[in-house]
Motif scaffolding. Structure first.
Motif, PDB file in Angstrom:
ATOM      1  N   GLU A 170     -26.184   6.914  13.714  1.00 58.47           N
ATOM      2  CA  GLU A 170     -26.017   7.487  12.375  1.00 58.47           C
ATOM      3  C   GLU A 170     -25.088   6.601  11.560  1.00 58.47           C
ATOM      4  OE1 GLU A 170     -26.512  12.249  12.030  1.00 58.47           O
ATOM      5  OE2 GLU A 170     -24.579  11.534  12.724  1.00 58.47           O
TER       6      GLU A 170
ATOM      7  N   TYR B 173     -31.459  17.478  10.409  1.00 55.37           N
ATOM      8  CA  TYR B 173     -30.833  17.709  11.708  1.00 55.37           C
ATOM      9  C   TYR B 173     -31.838  17.865  12.845  1.00 55.37           C
ATOM     10  CZ  TYR B 173     -26.289  18.076   9.525  1.00 55.37           C
ATOM     11  OH  TYR B 173     -25.138  17.796   8.835  1.00 55.37           O
ATOM     12  N   SER B 174     -33.063  18.237  12.541  1.00 54.81           N
ATOM     13  CA  SER B 174     -34.060  18.378  13.600  1.00 54.81           C
ATOM     14  C   SER B 174     -34.626  17.027  14.028  1.00 54.81           C
ATOM     15  CB  SER B 174     -35.204  19.282  13.130  1.00 54.81           C
ATOM     16  OG  SER B 174     -35.869  18.726  12.007  1.00 54.81           O
TER      17      SER B 174
ATOM     18  N   GLU C 271     -22.744  16.705   1.923  1.00 55.23           N
ATOM     19  CA  GLU C 271     -21.983  17.303   3.010  1.00 55.23           C
ATOM     20  C   GLU C 271     -20.508  16.996   2.762  1.00 55.23           C
ATOM     21  OE1 GLU C 271     -23.603  17.400   7.069  1.00 55.23           O
ATOM     22  OE2 GLU C 271     -24.937  15.808   6.409  1.00 55.23           O
TER      23      GLU C 271
ATOM     24  N   GLN D 198     -29.128  14.621   6.730  1.00 50.16           N
ATOM     25  CA  GLN D 198     -29.256  16.082   6.681  1.00 50.16           C
ATOM     26  C   GLN D 198     -30.494  16.597   7.409  1.00 50.16           C
ATOM     27  OE1 GLN D 198     -28.324  14.413   3.484  1.00 50.16           O
ATOM     28  NE2 GLN D 198     -26.374  14.708   4.484  1.00 50.16           N
TER      29      GLN D 198
ATOM     30  N   ARG E  15     -17.792  15.155   7.482  1.00 49.21           N
ATOM     31  CA  ARG E  15     -19.015  14.692   8.160  1.00 49.21           C
ATOM     32  C   ARG E  15     -18.892  13.227   8.561  1.00 49.21           C
ATOM     33  NH1 ARG E  15     -22.951  13.552  10.784  1.00 49.21           N
ATOM     34  NH2 ARG E  15     -25.143  14.052  10.312  1.00 49.21           N
TER      35      ARG E  15
END
Length: 208
Positions: free
Chosen positions: A28, A21-22, A50, A19, A54
Motif C-alpha cells: 500500500e 478494502y475488499s 480517510e 479505500q 491512515r
C-alpha cells in the motif's frame, strides 16, 4: 477478469485503491500531493478520504509537490514532477516548452493555459517557469472536454494537461504531459515487497 484476459500478469497496480478494502493488496502506497492534508478532516468537512492516521497503516508514503509536515512513523519517499515536451494535438509534432517560449516572445503570441485538475495553479506555475506568459483558466476537476472550451478562445497557443477529449482539429492546442520521477529507493522497496509476496504465494500454492 483481468487475470482471465491476461493470465501471464503477475503484478497489478491499482490507482486510488486504498479505500477498496475488499481488494487484496500486498503493498500500500499513500501519495500526499500538492494539496497536502488540508485541514486534516475527511469529506465533506475537508479534502481527505480517510483521516491522517491512515498513513500509519500503509507500507510507504510518497510526498509529491507538498510542503506539508506529515507526522507518521511510516517510511516516506519523494516523487518529483516536471514537464518534458509539448505535443501539438492536431499534428502530433513534439516541441520543447523552451522553444515555444522563445517563439511566443519573438512573435508576440497570445497564450492560454487551461486545466481541469485538482490543483490547476501548479500547472500554470510550471508553464511560467519555462518562460511562457499564459492567461490561466481553471476548469472544474475532471472537466468534460466534450464541451469545447476553446471554440471562442482568443489565443495563438493553448496549453492543456493530458486530461482531454477529441479536439484534434485545433492546431493551437498543445498537450503538456507531466512526467513523475520516483525515488530509486522507493522502487527498490516496492520490488522487494512484491518479490516477497510472490514467493509466499508460490509456497502456499505448492502446499495445496
Amino acid at each position: 477478469a483481468l487475470l482471465k484476459a491476461y493470465p501471464t500478469v503477475n503484478v497489478i497496480i491499482s490507482d486510488d485503491g486504498l479505500q477498496h478494502y475488499s481488494l487484496h493488496r500486498d503493498v500500500e502506497l499513500a501519495v500526499v500531493g500538492a494539496r497536502g492534508l488540508g485541514n486534516g478532516w475527511v469529506l465533506p468537512a475537508g479534502p481527505l478520504r480517510e483521516p491522517p492516521s491512515r498513513l500509519d497503516e500503509v507500507d510507504a508514503i510518497v510526498l509529491n509537490a507538498t510542503e506539508d509536515i506529515v507526522t507518521s512513523s511510516t517510511p516516506r519517499y519523494v516523487a518529483t514532477s516536471g514537464f518534458t515536451n509539448a505535443v501539438n494535438y492536431a499534428t502530433g509534432e513534439i516541441v520543447s516548452l523552451d522553444t515555444l517560449s522563445r517563439m511566443q516572445f519573438k512573435k508576440g503570441l497570445k497564450a492560454v493555459a487551461m486545466a481541469g485538475i485538482a490543483v490547476p495553479e501548479r500547472f500554470f506555475s510550471m508553464l511560467k517557469a519555462h518562460g511562457l506568459e499564459v492567461r490561466p483558466i481553471a476548469l472544474p476537476d475532471h472537466y468534460d472536454y466534450s464541451k469545447n472550451p476553446f471554440k471562442d478562445c482568443e489565443a495563438d497557443l493553448i496549453f492543456i494537461t493530458e486530461k482531454h477529449a477529441d479536439l484534434k482539429n485545433d492546431e493551437r492546442i498543445f498537450v503538456v504531459p507531466l512526467e513523475t520521477k520516483l525515488d530509486k529507493f522507493l522502487v527498490d522497496f516496492v520490488e522487494k515487497k512484491i518479490t516477497a509476496a510472490a514467493k509466499k504465494s508460490k509456497e502456499a500454492a505448492q502446499q495445496l
